[in-house]
Every structure is written in structure tokens, then in C-alpha cells.
Design a protein around this motif. Structure first.
Motif, short mmCIF file in Angstrom:
data_model
loop_
_atom_site.label_atom_id
_atom_site.label_comp_id
_atom_site.label_asym_id
_atom_site.label_seq_id
_atom_site.Cartn_x
_atom_site.Cartn_y
_atom_site.Cartn_z
N GLU A 3 -32.72 14.89 -57.29
CA GLU A 3 -31.84 15.73 -56.50
C GLU A 3 -31.41 14.94 -55.26
N VAL A 4 -30.11 14.75 -55.10
CA VAL A 4 -29.60 14.02 -53.94
C VAL A 4 -29.62 14.94 -52.73
N ILE A 5 -30.31 14.51 -51.70
CA ILE A 5 -30.42 15.32 -50.48
C ILE A 5 -29.37 14.90 -49.46
N ASN A 6 -29.18 13.60 -49.31
CA ASN A 6 -28.21 13.09 -48.34
C ASN A 6 -27.32 12.07 -49.03
N GLY A 7 -26.23 12.54 -49.60
CA GLY A 7 -25.31 11.68 -50.36
C GLY A 7 -24.66 10.60 -49.53
N PHE A 8 -24.34 10.91 -48.27
CA PHE A 8 -23.72 9.91 -47.39
C PHE A 8 -24.64 8.72 -47.20
N LEU A 9 -25.91 8.99 -46.89
CA LEU A 9 -26.85 7.89 -46.68
C LEU A 9 -27.11 7.13 -47.97
N LEU A 10 -27.14 7.83 -49.09
CA LEU A 10 -27.33 7.19 -50.38
C LEU A 10 -26.24 6.14 -50.60
N VAL A 11 -24.99 6.53 -50.43
CA VAL A 11 -23.85 5.62 -50.64
C VAL A 11 -23.83 4.54 -49.56
N TYR A 12 -24.09 4.92 -48.32
CA TYR A 12 -24.07 3.98 -47.19
C TYR A 12 -25.06 2.83 -47.42
N PHE A 13 -26.28 3.16 -47.82
CA PHE A 13 -27.27 2.11 -48.03
C PHE A 13 -26.99 1.30 -49.29
N ILE A 14 -26.38 1.89 -50.30
CA ILE A 14 -25.98 1.13 -51.48
C ILE A 14 -24.91 0.11 -51.10
N ILE A 15 -23.96 0.52 -50.26
CA ILE A 15 -22.91 -0.41 -49.81
C ILE A 15 -23.51 -1.53 -48.97
N LEU A 16 -24.41 -1.20 -48.05
CA LEU A 16 -25.05 -2.24 -47.22
C LEU A 16 -25.83 -3.22 -48.08
N CYS A 17 -26.57 -2.73 -49.04
CA CYS A 17 -27.35 -3.61 -49.91
C CYS A 17 -26.44 -4.46 -50.79
N SER A 18 -25.32 -3.88 -51.23
CA SER A 18 -24.36 -4.65 -52.02
C SER A 18 -23.73 -5.76 -51.17
N LEU A 19 -23.36 -5.44 -49.95
CA LEU A 19 -22.81 -6.47 -49.06
C LEU A 19 -23.82 -7.58 -48.82
N SER A 20 -25.06 -7.19 -48.61
CA SER A 20 -26.11 -8.19 -48.39
C SER A 20 -26.24 -9.12 -49.59
N ALA A 21 -26.14 -8.58 -50.79
CA ALA A 21 -26.27 -9.40 -51.99
C ALA A 21 -25.03 -10.26 -52.23
N LEU A 22 -23.87 -9.79 -51.77
CA LEU A 22 -22.61 -10.51 -52.05
C LEU A 22 -22.16 -11.45 -50.93
N VAL A 23 -22.88 -11.50 -49.83
CA VAL A 23 -22.47 -12.37 -48.71
C VAL A 23 -22.24 -13.82 -49.14
#
Length: 169
Positions: A3-23
Motif C-alpha cells: 500500500e503506497v502511503i506517500n506517492g510523492f516521496l516514492l517517486v521523488y526518491f526513485i528519481i534521485l536514485c536514478s539520477l545518482s545511478a546515471l550521473v
């Protein structure tokens, strides 16, 4: 189930982690903008091409002196071009590594600040009993069977890097 409780944070941290991996892959096109040959290098290259074309029109057997003179000019210009390109390549490496360090630092700083800022916010809640792992997964949140931002960032980082490995290799 999940159950997703905070969808904004879920997407936000996925984007940050993706950026970190793609730098490392984002740095190449950015650094390429700074590593273009100068106008002087281009003019030297054009001069070399012109001299080589002129040299091809001369018979090496019949006009050896003129052919050799052109060859010496070409060699001199090629050495000059080689020296310029070596300095450009070393400058390019310095720019590339600086950009990579800065981007990694910015993404890491944003991730750390975000994890600290949202540390008590659960991201998702899992259905069922997670008895041995429940406390570790939800800390410092108080919601039972929740996954906190700390754990979500670790899970996202590992998952994204694993998923991107075949694509980026």
C-alpha cells in the motif's frame, strides 16, 4: 501486498536514485561541450588536408625536393596538432571528473537532506506480519509494517542500479 502511503516521496526518491545511478552517463555529453577543438586546431587540420592534397598531385620520383618540403610542413603541423589535442584531452578529463564529482555531490546532498527531512514519513506499508524485520524497516516511523525513507532509498538504489546494469554496460 503493498500500500503506497506517500506517492510523492516514492517517486521523488526513485528519481534521485536514478539520477545518482546515471550521473556517469550524463557527464559525457555535458563534458563534450567543453572539449571541442578550437578554431586554431580546425585551421591547422584544414591546412594539413590542403597540403596532403597538394602533395598527392606531386610525383615523389620526379620532384623529390618539393615533395619532401611539403612532407616536413605536414609533419610539423601534425606535431603541433598532436600537442594541442593532448592538452585538450587532459583538460577534457579534468572537466569531466569535476562535473561528475559536482553532480554526484549535489545528488548525494539532496538525498541525505531529503532522508533527514522526511525521516519519520513512511513510504509504503506492507500487508502481513513482518515480525523479525518490522522494526528495522519502519524505523524511525511509528506505523507498523511500514518502510521508512532510509530503507526505501537503500532498496531503490540497489534495485535501480541492478536494473540499469545491463542497459548501461
Amino acid at each position: 501486498m503493498l500500500e503506497v502511503i506517500n506517492g510523492f516521496l516514492l517517486v521523488y526518491f526513485i528519481i534521485l536514485c536514478s539520477l545518482s545511478a546515471l550521473v556517469p552517463y550524463l557527464v559525457k555529453p555535458i563534458a563534450a561541450c567543453f572539449a571541442r577543438p578550437s578554431n586554431e586546431e580546425r585551421s591547422v587540420w584544414a591546412e594539413i588536408m590542403k597540403l596532403k592534397a597538394e602533395q598527392k598531385s606531386i610525383s615523389m620520383k620526379d620532384e623529390f625536393a618539393a615533395y619532401s618540403k611539403l612532407q616536413r610542413k605536414i609533419n610539423k603541423l601534425e606535431n603541433q596538432l598532436k600537442d594541442g589535442s593532448q592538452s585538450r584531452i587532459s583538460k577534457s578529463l579534468a572537466v569531466k571528473s569535476t562535473i561528475q564529482i559536482v553532480l554526484q555531490a549535489v545528488v548525494a546532498f539532496m538525498t541525505v537532506i531529503s532522508v533527514i527531512w522526511f525521516r519519520r514519513e513512511p513510504i509504503v506499508a506492507l500487508k502481513g506480519d513482518l515480525f523479525p524485520l518490522a522494526t528495522m524497516l519502519r524505523y524511525p516511523s511509528d506505523m507498523p509494517n511500514a518502510i521508512s525513507t532510509h530503507v526505501w532509498v537503500v532498496i531503490s538504489n540497489i534495485s535501480i542500479r541492478t536494473l540499469l546494469k545491463p542497459i548501461t554496460s
